[in-house]
Design an enzyme around this catalytic site. Structure first.
Site, PDB file in Angstrom:
ATOM      1  CB  SER A 176      -0.883   0.022   1.243  1.00  0.00           C
ATOM      2  OG  SER A 176      -1.340   1.345   1.467  1.00  0.00           O
ATOM      3  CG  HIS A 206      -3.875  -1.630  -1.513  1.00  0.00           C
ATOM      4  ND1 HIS A 206      -4.983  -2.375  -1.857  1.00  0.00           N
ATOM      5  CD2 HIS A 206      -4.255  -0.852  -0.467  1.00  0.00           C
ATOM      6  CE1 HIS A 206      -5.997  -2.058  -1.042  1.00  0.00           C
ATOM      7  NE2 HIS A 206      -5.572  -1.131  -0.194  1.00  0.00           N
ATOM      8  CG  HIS A 213      -9.211   0.127  -0.315  1.00  0.00           C
ATOM      9  ND1 HIS A 213      -8.584  -0.088   0.904  1.00  0.00           N
ATOM     10  CD2 HIS A 213     -10.540   0.151  -0.031  1.00  0.00           C
ATOM     11  CE1 HIS A 213      -9.485  -0.192   1.859  1.00  0.00           C
ATOM     12  NE2 HIS A 213     -10.688  -0.030   1.321  1.00  0.00           N
ATOM     13  CG  MET A 228     -11.271   3.258   2.265  1.00  0.00           C
ATOM     14  SD  MET A 228      -9.684   3.218   3.140  1.00  0.00           S
ATOM     15  CE  MET A 228      -8.563   3.297   1.748  1.00  0.00           C
ATOM     16  CG  MET A 267     -11.441  -3.093   5.309  1.00  0.00           C
ATOM     17  SD  MET A 267      -9.979  -2.595   4.391  1.00  0.00           S
ATOM     18  CE  MET A 267      -9.066  -1.651   5.608  1.00  0.00           C
ATOM     19  CG  ASP A 299      -6.075  -2.962   3.250  1.00  0.00           C
ATOM     20  OD1 ASP A 299      -4.999  -2.707   3.829  1.00  0.00           O
ATOM     21  OD2 ASP A 299      -6.717  -2.125   2.589  1.00  0.00           O
TER      22      ASP A 299
HETATM   23  C1  DX5 Z   1      -6.275   1.427   5.688  1.00  0.00           C
HETATM   24  C2  DX5 Z   1      -5.815   1.152   4.279  1.00  0.00           C
HETATM   25  C3  DX5 Z   1      -4.713   0.173   4.216  1.00  0.00           C
HETATM   26  C4  DX5 Z   1      -3.452   0.635   4.886  1.00  0.00           C
HETATM   27  C5  DX5 Z   1      -2.681  -0.566   5.306  1.00  0.00           C
HETATM   28  O1  DX5 Z   1      -7.464   2.164   5.660  1.00  0.00           O
HETATM   29  O2  DX5 Z   1      -6.878   0.655   3.507  1.00  0.00           O
HETATM   30  O3  DX5 Z   1      -4.465  -0.211   2.878  1.00  0.00           O
HETATM   31  O4  DX5 Z   1      -2.643   1.421   4.068  1.00  0.00           O
HETATM   32  O5  DX5 Z   1      -1.591  -0.134   6.044  1.00  0.00           O
HETATM   33  P1  DX5 Z   1      -0.867  -1.098   7.075  1.00  0.00           P
HETATM   34  O6  DX5 Z   1      -0.351  -2.261   6.314  1.00  0.00           O
HETATM   35  O7  DX5 Z   1       0.201  -0.216   7.645  1.00  0.00           O
HETATM   36  O8  DX5 Z   1      -1.903  -1.495   8.097  1.00  0.00           O
HETATM   37 ZN    ZN Z   2      -6.432  -0.300   1.553  1.00  0.00          ZN
END
Ligand code: DX5
Ligand code: ZN
Length: 221
Positions: free
Chosen positions: A9, A34, A67, A69, A138, A176
Protein backbone atom coordinates in the site's frame (compact mmCIF):
# COMPACT_ATOMS: atom_id res chain seq x y z
CA UNK A 1 0.06 -23.83 -3.16
CA UNK A 2 -2.33 -21.07 -4.28
CA UNK A 3 -1.03 -18.09 -6.25
CA UNK A 4 -0.17 -15.57 -3.56
CA UNK A 5 0.06 -11.87 -4.34
CA UNK A 6 1.72 -9.18 -2.26
CA UNK A 7 0.22 -5.72 -2.72
CA UNK A 8 2.19 -2.94 -1.00
CA UNK A 9 0.00 0.00 0.00
CA UNK A 10 1.54 3.29 -1.09
CA UNK A 11 -0.15 4.98 1.86
CA UNK A 12 3.10 4.42 3.75
CA UNK A 13 5.38 5.37 0.83
CA UNK A 14 7.30 8.65 0.48
CA UNK A 15 4.77 10.77 -1.42
CA UNK A 16 7.46 13.18 -2.58
CA UNK A 17 9.11 10.29 -4.49
CA UNK A 18 6.12 8.19 -5.46
CA UNK A 19 7.26 7.15 -8.95
CA UNK A 20 10.58 5.89 -7.61
CA UNK A 21 8.85 4.21 -4.64
CA UNK A 22 6.51 2.13 -6.81
CA UNK A 23 9.32 1.21 -9.22
CA UNK A 24 11.49 0.09 -6.33
CA UNK A 25 8.82 -1.98 -4.62
CA UNK A 26 7.94 -3.77 -7.88
CA UNK A 27 11.65 -4.38 -8.55
CA UNK A 28 11.80 -5.84 -5.03
CA UNK A 29 9.01 -8.33 -5.69
CA UNK A 30 5.58 -6.67 -5.33
CA UNK A 31 2.84 -8.28 -7.44
CA UNK A 32 0.46 -5.33 -7.43
CA UNK A 33 0.26 -1.78 -6.09
CA UNK A 34 -2.50 -1.02 -3.57
CA UNK A 35 -3.80 2.55 -3.97
CA UNK A 36 -5.78 3.87 -0.99
CA UNK A 37 -8.27 6.62 -1.77
CA UNK A 38 -9.74 8.45 1.26
CA UNK A 39 -12.16 11.38 1.16
CA UNK A 40 -12.40 12.86 4.69
CA UNK A 41 -16.08 11.91 4.60
CA UNK A 42 -16.49 8.15 4.42
CA UNK A 43 -13.25 7.88 6.41
CA UNK A 44 -11.60 10.57 8.54
CA UNK A 45 -8.55 11.05 6.33
CA UNK A 46 -7.74 12.51 2.94
CA UNK A 47 -5.29 10.99 0.48
CA UNK A 48 -4.92 10.76 -3.28
CA UNK A 49 -7.06 10.67 -6.41
CA UNK A 50 -7.02 9.93 -10.14
CA UNK A 51 -4.35 12.54 -10.93
CA UNK A 52 -1.83 10.75 -8.72
CA UNK A 53 -2.82 7.39 -10.20
CA UNK A 54 -2.25 8.76 -13.69
CA UNK A 55 1.16 10.06 -12.60
CA UNK A 56 2.41 6.71 -11.24
CA UNK A 57 0.79 4.52 -13.94
CA UNK A 58 3.69 4.75 -16.42
CA UNK A 59 6.19 3.74 -13.74
CA UNK A 60 4.98 0.14 -13.26
CA UNK A 61 3.47 -2.69 -15.31
CA UNK A 62 1.85 -4.59 -12.43
CA UNK A 63 -1.89 -4.24 -11.71
CA UNK A 64 -2.93 -1.21 -9.68
CA UNK A 65 -5.56 -2.06 -7.08
CA UNK A 66 -7.65 1.01 -6.19
CA UNK A 67 -9.31 0.79 -2.76
CA UNK A 68 -12.02 3.43 -2.63
CA UNK A 69 -12.80 4.72 0.85
CA UNK A 70 -15.10 7.41 -0.50
CA UNK A 71 -18.83 8.13 -0.54
CA UNK A 72 -20.51 8.20 -3.00
CA UNK A 73 -18.52 6.01 -5.37
CA UNK A 74 -20.16 6.07 -8.82
CA UNK A 75 -19.16 9.58 -9.98
CA UNK A 76 -15.45 8.90 -9.47
CA UNK A 77 -15.20 5.31 -10.80
CA UNK A 78 -14.74 6.19 -14.51
CA UNK A 79 -12.01 8.68 -13.57
CA UNK A 80 -9.96 5.97 -11.85
CA UNK A 81 -10.52 3.58 -14.75
CA UNK A 82 -9.29 6.22 -17.22
CA UNK A 83 -6.30 6.98 -15.00
CA UNK A 84 -5.16 3.34 -15.28
CA UNK A 85 -6.75 1.30 -12.50
CA UNK A 86 -6.93 -2.47 -13.06
CA UNK A 87 -8.97 -3.33 -9.97
CA UNK A 88 -11.46 -1.08 -8.16
CA UNK A 89 -13.01 -2.01 -4.82
CA UNK A 90 -15.48 -0.05 -2.69
CA UNK A 91 -17.29 -0.39 0.64
CA UNK A 92 -20.91 -1.48 0.17
CA UNK A 93 -22.10 1.00 2.85
CA UNK A 94 -20.74 3.79 0.66
CA UNK A 95 -22.94 3.03 -2.35
CA UNK A 96 -26.74 3.29 -2.50
CA UNK A 97 -26.79 0.80 -5.38
CA UNK A 98 -24.10 -1.82 -4.88
CA UNK A 99 -25.01 -3.90 -7.93
CA UNK A 100 -24.94 -0.83 -10.17
CA UNK A 101 -21.55 0.30 -8.83
CA UNK A 102 -20.05 -3.17 -9.43
CA UNK A 103 -21.41 -3.17 -12.97
CA UNK A 104 -20.08 0.34 -13.57
CA UNK A 105 -16.56 -0.77 -12.60
CA UNK A 106 -16.78 -3.75 -14.97
CA UNK A 107 -18.22 -1.61 -17.78
CA UNK A 108 -15.17 0.59 -17.38
CA UNK A 109 -12.89 -2.38 -18.01
CA UNK A 110 -11.71 -3.05 -14.45
CA UNK A 111 -12.03 -5.96 -12.06
CA UNK A 112 -14.59 -5.18 -9.37
CA UNK A 113 -14.88 -5.98 -5.70
CA UNK A 114 -16.43 -5.22 -2.34
CA UNK A 115 -14.58 -4.28 0.84
CA UNK A 116 -15.78 -5.44 4.25
CA UNK A 117 -15.03 -3.44 7.39
CA UNK A 118 -14.48 -5.42 10.59
CA UNK A 119 -18.17 -5.09 11.58
CA UNK A 120 -19.69 -5.38 8.09
CA UNK A 121 -21.38 -8.71 7.36
CA UNK A 122 -20.62 -10.67 4.21
CA UNK A 123 -24.28 -10.91 3.19
CA UNK A 124 -23.79 -8.02 0.77
CA UNK A 125 -22.30 -10.72 -1.46
CA UNK A 126 -25.47 -12.82 -1.53
CA UNK A 127 -26.90 -11.67 -4.85
CA UNK A 128 -23.88 -10.18 -6.61
CA UNK A 129 -21.26 -12.98 -6.67
CA UNK A 130 -21.45 -13.08 -10.47
CA UNK A 131 -20.16 -9.49 -10.59
CA UNK A 132 -17.34 -9.97 -8.06
CA UNK A 133 -13.69 -10.45 -9.07
CA UNK A 134 -12.18 -9.68 -5.67
CA UNK A 135 -13.28 -9.64 -2.03
CA UNK A 136 -11.30 -7.43 0.34
CA UNK A 137 -11.52 -8.16 4.06
CA UNK A 138 -10.41 -5.26 6.26
CA UNK A 139 -8.39 -6.37 9.27
CA UNK A 140 -8.37 -2.80 10.65
CA UNK A 141 -10.95 -0.05 10.54
CA UNK A 142 -10.25 1.91 7.37
CA UNK A 143 -8.67 5.35 7.40
CA UNK A 144 -5.08 4.99 8.52
CA UNK A 145 -1.97 2.93 7.95
CA UNK A 146 0.04 1.43 10.77
CA UNK A 147 -2.85 0.02 12.85
CA UNK A 148 -2.86 -3.39 14.55
CA UNK A 149 -4.37 -6.46 12.89
CA UNK A 150 -7.81 -7.37 14.29
CA UNK A 151 -7.71 -11.19 14.76
CA UNK A 152 -11.50 -11.62 14.23
CA UNK A 153 -10.78 -10.91 10.56
CA UNK A 154 -9.43 -14.46 10.22
CA UNK A 155 -12.89 -15.93 10.74
CA UNK A 156 -14.34 -13.62 8.12
CA UNK A 157 -11.57 -14.54 5.66
CA UNK A 158 -12.46 -18.21 6.17
CA UNK A 159 -16.15 -17.48 5.57
CA UNK A 160 -15.34 -15.51 2.43
CA UNK A 161 -13.16 -18.42 1.22
CA UNK A 162 -16.13 -20.77 1.63
CA UNK A 163 -18.35 -18.45 -0.40
CA UNK A 164 -15.73 -18.22 -3.15
CA UNK A 165 -15.25 -21.99 -3.30
CA UNK A 166 -19.04 -22.53 -3.38
CA UNK A 167 -19.37 -20.03 -6.25
CA UNK A 168 -16.90 -21.95 -8.42
CA UNK A 169 -15.69 -18.59 -9.74
CA UNK A 170 -12.16 -17.25 -9.80
CA UNK A 171 -12.26 -14.53 -7.15
CA UNK A 172 -9.27 -13.04 -5.37
CA UNK A 173 -9.44 -12.89 -1.57
CA UNK A 174 -7.50 -9.93 -0.26
CA UNK A 175 -6.76 -8.87 3.32
CA UNK A 176 -5.85 -5.30 4.28
CA UNK A 177 -4.63 -3.85 7.56
CA UNK A 178 -1.82 -4.68 9.95
CA UNK A 179 -0.36 -7.44 7.77
CA UNK A 180 3.24 -8.20 8.75
CA UNK A 181 5.77 -11.01 8.28
CA UNK A 182 4.57 -12.61 11.52
CA UNK A 183 0.83 -12.82 10.70
CA UNK A 184 0.73 -13.22 6.92
CA UNK A 185 0.79 -17.05 7.20
CA UNK A 186 -2.26 -17.02 9.49
CA UNK A 187 -4.17 -14.93 6.95
CA UNK A 188 -3.12 -17.34 4.18
CA UNK A 189 -4.18 -20.37 6.24
CA UNK A 190 -7.60 -18.75 6.73
CA UNK A 191 -7.90 -18.53 2.94
CA UNK A 192 -6.52 -15.18 1.79
CA UNK A 193 -4.40 -15.12 -1.39
CA UNK A 194 -3.70 -11.40 -1.76
CA UNK A 195 -2.01 -9.41 0.99
CA UNK A 196 -1.93 -5.65 1.38
CA UNK A 197 0.93 -4.34 3.48
CA UNK A 198 1.76 -0.67 3.92
CA UNK A 199 3.84 0.12 6.97
CA UNK A 200 5.38 -3.39 7.04
CA UNK A 201 7.00 -2.75 3.64
CA UNK A 202 7.30 0.99 2.99
CA UNK A 203 8.07 1.59 6.66
CA UNK A 204 11.26 -0.50 6.36
CA UNK A 205 14.51 0.36 4.56
CA UNK A 206 14.83 -2.95 2.67
CA UNK A 207 11.62 -3.75 0.76
CA UNK A 208 13.08 -6.90 -0.77
CA UNK A 209 13.99 -8.38 2.61
CA UNK A 210 10.41 -7.91 3.87
CA UNK A 211 8.76 -9.24 0.70
CA UNK A 212 11.12 -12.25 0.62
CA UNK A 213 10.35 -12.97 4.29
CA UNK A 214 6.63 -12.74 3.58
CA UNK A 215 7.01 -15.23 0.71
CA UNK A 216 8.94 -17.62 2.94
CA UNK A 217 6.09 -17.45 5.47
CA UNK A 218 3.52 -18.02 2.70
CA UNK A 219 5.41 -21.03 1.39
CA UNK A 220 5.06 -22.70 4.79
CA UNK A 221 1.40 -21.66 5.34
C1 DX5 B 1 -6.27 1.43 5.69
C2 DX5 B 1 -5.82 1.15 4.28
C3 DX5 B 1 -4.71 0.17 4.22
C4 DX5 B 1 -3.45 0.63 4.89
C5 DX5 B 1 -2.68 -0.57 5.31
O1 DX5 B 1 -7.46 2.16 5.66
O2 DX5 B 1 -6.88 0.65 3.51
O3 DX5 B 1 -4.47 -0.21 2.88
O4 DX5 B 1 -2.64 1.42 4.07
O5 DX5 B 1 -1.59 -0.13 6.04
P1 DX5 B 1 -0.87 -1.10 7.07
O6 DX5 B 1 -0.35 -2.26 6.31
O7 DX5 B 1 0.20 -0.22 7.65
O8 DX5 B 1 -1.90 -1.50 8.10
ZN1 ZN C 1 -6.43 -0.30 1.55
Amino acid sequence: MPTYRIAPSILSADFARLGEEVRNVVRDGADMIHFDVMDNHYVPNLTIGPLVLEAIRPHVQVPIDVHLMVRPVDRIIPDFAKAGANIITFHPEASDHVDRSLQLIRDNGCKAGLVFNPATPLHYLDYVMDKIDIILIMSVNPGFGGQSFIPEALKKIAEARQRIDASGREIMLEVDGGIKVDNIAAAAKAGADTFVAGSAIFGKPDYKAVIDNMRTQLASA
